[in-house]
Design an enzyme around this catalytic site. Structure first.
Site, mmCIF file in Angstrom:
data_model
loop_
_atom_site.group_PDB
_atom_site.id
_atom_site.type_symbol
_atom_site.label_atom_id
_atom_site.label_comp_id
_atom_site.label_asym_id
_atom_site.label_seq_id
_atom_site.Cartn_x
_atom_site.Cartn_y
_atom_site.Cartn_z
ATOM 1 N N TYR A 76 0.852 -1.198 0.000
ATOM 2 C CA TYR A 76 0.000 0.000 0.000
ATOM 3 C C TYR A 76 0.879 1.236 0.000
ATOM 4 C CZ TYR A 76 -4.966 -0.670 -0.063
ATOM 5 O OH TYR A 76 -6.234 -0.892 -0.495
ATOM 6 N N GLU A 115 -0.624 4.787 -0.431
ATOM 7 C CA GLU A 115 -1.466 5.971 -0.643
ATOM 8 C C GLU A 115 -0.662 7.231 -0.364
ATOM 9 O OE1 GLU A 115 -4.941 5.486 1.778
ATOM 10 O OE2 GLU A 115 -5.777 3.957 0.464
ATOM 11 N N ASP A 126 -7.310 14.971 -23.583
ATOM 12 C CA ASP A 126 -7.211 13.530 -23.342
ATOM 13 C C ASP A 126 -6.480 12.927 -24.541
ATOM 14 O OD1 ASP A 126 -7.569 10.825 -23.153
ATOM 15 O OD2 ASP A 126 -9.710 10.903 -22.709
ATOM 16 N N THR A 152 -3.907 7.327 -21.483
ATOM 17 C CA THR A 152 -3.671 5.941 -21.106
ATOM 18 C C THR A 152 -2.207 5.669 -21.424
ATOM 19 O OG1 THR A 152 -4.298 5.187 -23.317
ATOM 20 C CG2 THR A 152 -6.017 5.132 -21.623
ATOM 21 N N LYS A 177 -1.916 2.321 -25.128
ATOM 22 C CA LYS A 177 -2.334 2.335 -26.544
ATOM 23 C C LYS A 177 -1.098 2.629 -27.398
ATOM 24 C CE LYS A 177 -6.810 4.285 -25.122
ATOM 25 N NZ LYS A 177 -7.814 3.270 -24.935
ATOM 26 N N ARG A 183 -1.114 -1.499 -19.150
ATOM 27 C CA ARG A 183 -2.486 -0.967 -19.057
ATOM 28 C C ARG A 183 -2.568 -0.011 -17.877
ATOM 29 N NH1 ARG A 183 -6.903 -1.947 -21.444
ATOM 30 N NH2 ARG A 183 -5.706 -3.275 -22.823
HETATM 31 N N1 PLP Z 1 -9.890 8.335 -23.086
HETATM 32 C C1 PLP Z 1 -9.883 7.979 -24.373
HETATM 33 C C2 PLP Z 1 -9.767 9.046 -25.422
HETATM 34 C C3 PLP Z 1 -9.980 6.633 -24.726
HETATM 35 O O1 PLP Z 1 -10.001 6.278 -26.019
HETATM 36 C C4 PLP Z 1 -10.091 5.658 -23.699
HETATM 37 C C5 PLP Z 1 -10.195 4.208 -23.987
HETATM 38 O O2 PLP Z 1 -10.636 3.728 -24.933
HETATM 39 C C6 PLP Z 1 -10.114 6.093 -22.373
HETATM 40 C C7 PLP Z 1 -10.003 7.428 -22.094
HETATM 41 C C8 PLP Z 1 -10.324 5.122 -21.239
HETATM 42 O O3 PLP Z 1 -9.233 4.331 -21.006
HETATM 43 P P1 PLP Z 1 -9.339 3.028 -20.080
HETATM 44 O O4 PLP Z 1 -10.022 2.001 -20.883
HETATM 45 O O5 PLP Z 1 -7.926 2.712 -19.736
HETATM 46 O O6 PLP Z 1 -10.117 3.430 -18.861
#
Ligand code: PLP
Length: 475
Positions: free
Chosen positions: A66, A68, A243, A272, A275, A281
Site C-alpha cells: 500500500y 497511498e 485527453d 492511457t 495504446k 495498461r
Molecule cells: N480516453 C480515451 C480518449 C480513450 O479512447 C479511452 C479508452 O478507450 C479512455 C479514455 C479510457 O481508457 P481506459 O479504458 O484505460 O479506462
C-alpha cells in the site's frame, strides 16, 4: 544442437510453471492468449503489444504494498521502493513529454480523466471557496458553506467532443459519470468535411461558457490544433484539458509537434499508457505546476492505493519511449495508417474525413449496405480483427454503428510496413465487397463463397512473417 533460450523465454516459462503449480487453467489461458495474439491480424486502434521488460515489470512484490499518497508523503510506512519507481515514472514522463508535472498513479484512462475533472474542480471551485471562507480545508467549513460548495461543485459546465464525432464516453456522454456530474454540451465536426470547425467551436464555447474545455478523441482520424483550442479556452475562461489517450505515442515520438502537441498548450493532459504509447495498461495525468497540487491529491480524491507494480512498468515503458527508435516507430505508425487509408480509398471504401493523418482510420460501411456490427463480424470471420464504431451523425447509434475503426500501432510494433498495410486494405475491401446483409437485419450477413477462407489464409501468412514476441518460446 540445442540453443540457449532467451532470458525472456526463461522468465515467462518459469512464471507460467509457478502459476500452473497452483491453477493450471490460468497458466493455460495465459499461454493461449499469447498464441491467439500471435495468430491475429490486429487492427484495433486502442491496442498494442508492450515489451517483455514492461510486461515482466508488472509481476512482482509491489503488488503487495500500500502506498497511498505521493513519493515522500505517504499514508503508509515503508514505501521507499514504491517512491523510487513512482519518481522514476514521473521523471521519465516529464522528460518524454516536456511536461512540468506528471502523476503516474491512475489505474486507467477513465481514472485519469476522473482525477483530472475533480482536480480541476478543486482548483477552480473548491480552493477559491475555502479562501473566501478563510479556512484551509473542507473539514473546517461550516454546514452552510459546505452545502454551498457541494452545490457549486455540481453546478459546473463542461464542453467536450461528441461520441459520434469521435470523442470518448468520459467527455460528457450521459451514461458516463462525466455526463452526470457536469452541465454538459458537445461539439461535433463539420458535416461536409468531417473536421473540427474551430470557428463554430469558438462560437459555441462563447455561448456555453464551460469551466472545462475537453479536447482529444477515440475515433477522429485527423490531428487537432491545440493552440487554437487553448485560444478558445482562454477566451471563455475555461481550463483546457486534453485527453491524449489514443495518440500519446505520437506525441512521445515527436510526430505531433508545435500546435499539434497538446502538452505546451493544455493546462491538464490525461492519457492511457497502453495504446500507441505501448506501455502497461494504465493511466497518467500531466499538468502545469499550477494544477499539480490538486492532482497530487488524486488519493483520497478519487483513487486509493496506487499500483506500484504497474508504475514500475510505466517507468520501464517511458524509458523505452525516450529511446531514439521510438520516434521511428511513431512515424511508421502514421505511414502505415496512411498506406491503409489510401488502399481502402483506391477500392472505393468511404473514409470519414477522406483519409487519415494519425494512427487511425474510420471507414463508413453504410454505403455498402452494412452496419458496423456486420462488417466487424465479417472481417473477424476473415481473420481481420477490427472494431465497430459510430460515424458522425450515425443513424445506427453506438451499438450497431455504421463504421469500422482501424488502427496501426499494434501491427507496426510487429514490424509490418506500408506495402503490407496496403495489402491489408485490399483484403478488407475484398471482404466488404463480398458481404451482404440478410434482409433488414443489422446483425446477420453472408459472405460470398471462399472469400473469408482466402482472406484468413493470407492474413495468417502476413502476420506469420512478423512473429510476435520473437524472443519468447513457450514449451
Ligand atoms: N480516453 C480515451 C480518449 C480513450 O479512447 C479511452 C479508452 O478507450 C479512455 C479514455 C479510457 O481508457 P481506459 O479504458 O484505460 O479506462
Amino acid at each position: 544442437m540445442t540453443t540457449t533460450p532467451s532470458p525472456e523465454s526463461t522468465a515467462f516459462q518459469a512464471a507460467l510453471q509457478v502459476i500452473a503449480d497452483v491453477e493450471p487453467a490460468v497458466a493455460a489461458a495465459i499461454g493461449q492468449e499469447l498464441h491467439d495474439q500471435r495468430e491475429s491480424l490486429k487492427l484495433i486502434a486502442s491496442e498494442n503489444y508492450a515489451s517483455p521488460a514492461t510486461l515482466l515489470a508488472m509481476g512482482n512484490w509491489f503488488s503487495d504494498k500500500y502506498a497511498e499518497g505521493t513519493p515522500g508523503r505517504r499514508f503508509y510506512a515503508a514505501c521507499q521502493n514504491v517512491d523510487t519507481v513512482e519518481r522514476l515514472a514521473a521523471e521519465h514522463a516529464r522528460a518524454l513529454f516536456g511536461a512540468e508535472y506528471a502523476y503516474p498513479q491512475p489505474h486507467s484512462g477513465i481514472d485519469a480523466n476522473l482525477v483530472a475533472f475533480w482536480a480541476i474542480l478543486a482548483h477552480r471551485v473548491e480552493t477559491p471557496a475555502l479562501a473566501e471562507a478563510g479556512v484551509k480545508n473542507v473539514d473546517a467549513l461550516g454546514e452552510a458553506d459546505w452545502a454551498n460548495l457541494r452545490r457549486a461543485l455540481g453546478d459546473q459546465r463542461m464542453l467536450g467532443m461528441s461520441l459520434d464525432a469521435g470523442g470518448h464516453l468520459t467527455h460528457g456522454f450521459r451514461p458516463n459519470i462525466s455526463g452526470k456530474m457536469f452541465h454538459q454540451a458537445s461539439y461535433g465536426t463539420d458535416p461536409e468535411t468531417g473536421l473540427i470547425d474551430y470557428a463554430a467551436l469558438r462560437k459555441q464555447a462563447n455561448e456555453f461558457k464551460p469551466l472545462i474545455l475537453v479536447a482529444g478523441y477515440s475515433a477522429y482520424p485527423r490531428r487537432v490544433d491545440f493552440a487554437a483550442m487553448r485560444e478558445i479556452a482562454d477566451e471563455v475562461g475555461a481550463t483546457l484539458m486534453v485527453d491524449m489517450a489514443h495518440f500519446a505515442g505520437l506525441v512521445a515520438g515527436k510526430v505531433f509537434t508545435g500546435d499539434e502537441d497538446p502538452v505546451p498548450h493544455a493546462h491538464v493532459v490525461t492519457t492511457t499508457t497502453h495504446k500507441s504509447l505501448r506501455g502497461p495498461r494504465g493511466g497518467m495525468v500531466l499538468a502545469t505546476e499550477e494544477y499539480a497540487p490538486s492532482i497530487d491529491r488524486g488519493c483520497p480524491l478519487v483513487l486509493g492505493g496506487p499500483l506500484g507494480n504497474v508504475m514500475a512498468a510505466k517507468a520501464v515503458a517511458f524509458a523505452e519511449a525516450r529511446r531514439p527508435d521510438f520516434a521511428d516507430y511513431a512515424q511508421r505508425i502514421v505511414d502505415n495508417s496512411r498506406a491503409l487509408a489510401e488502399s481502402l480509398l483506391r477500392r472505393g471504401v468511404v473514409l470519414v474525413t477522406g483519409g487519415t493523418d494519425n494512427h487511425l482510420v474510420l471507414a463508413d460501411v453504410s454505403g455498402v449496405g452494412l452496419t458496423g456490427r456486420q462488417a466487424e463480424a465479417a472481417l473477424l470471420e476473415s481473420g481481420l480483427v477490427t472494431n465497430r464504431n459510430a460515424v458522425p451523425g450515425d443513424p445506427n447509434g453506438p451499438w450497431y454503428t455504421s463504421g469500422i475503426r482501424l488502427g496501426t500501432p499494434a501491427l507496426t510494433t510487429r514490424g509490418l510496413g506500408t506495402a503490407e498495410l496496403a495489402e491489408v486494405g485490399d483484403l478488407m475491401a475484398d471482404v466488404l465487397e463480398a458481404t451482404t446483409a440478410v434482409g433488414d437485419s443489422k446483425v446477420k450477413f453472408t459472405i460470398a463463397d471462399g472469400v473469408a477462407e482466402r482472406v484468413r489464409a493470407r492474413a495468417a501468412e502476413i502476420v506469420g512473417a512478423h512473429p510476435l514476441y520473437p524472443g519468447v518460446e513457450l514449451v
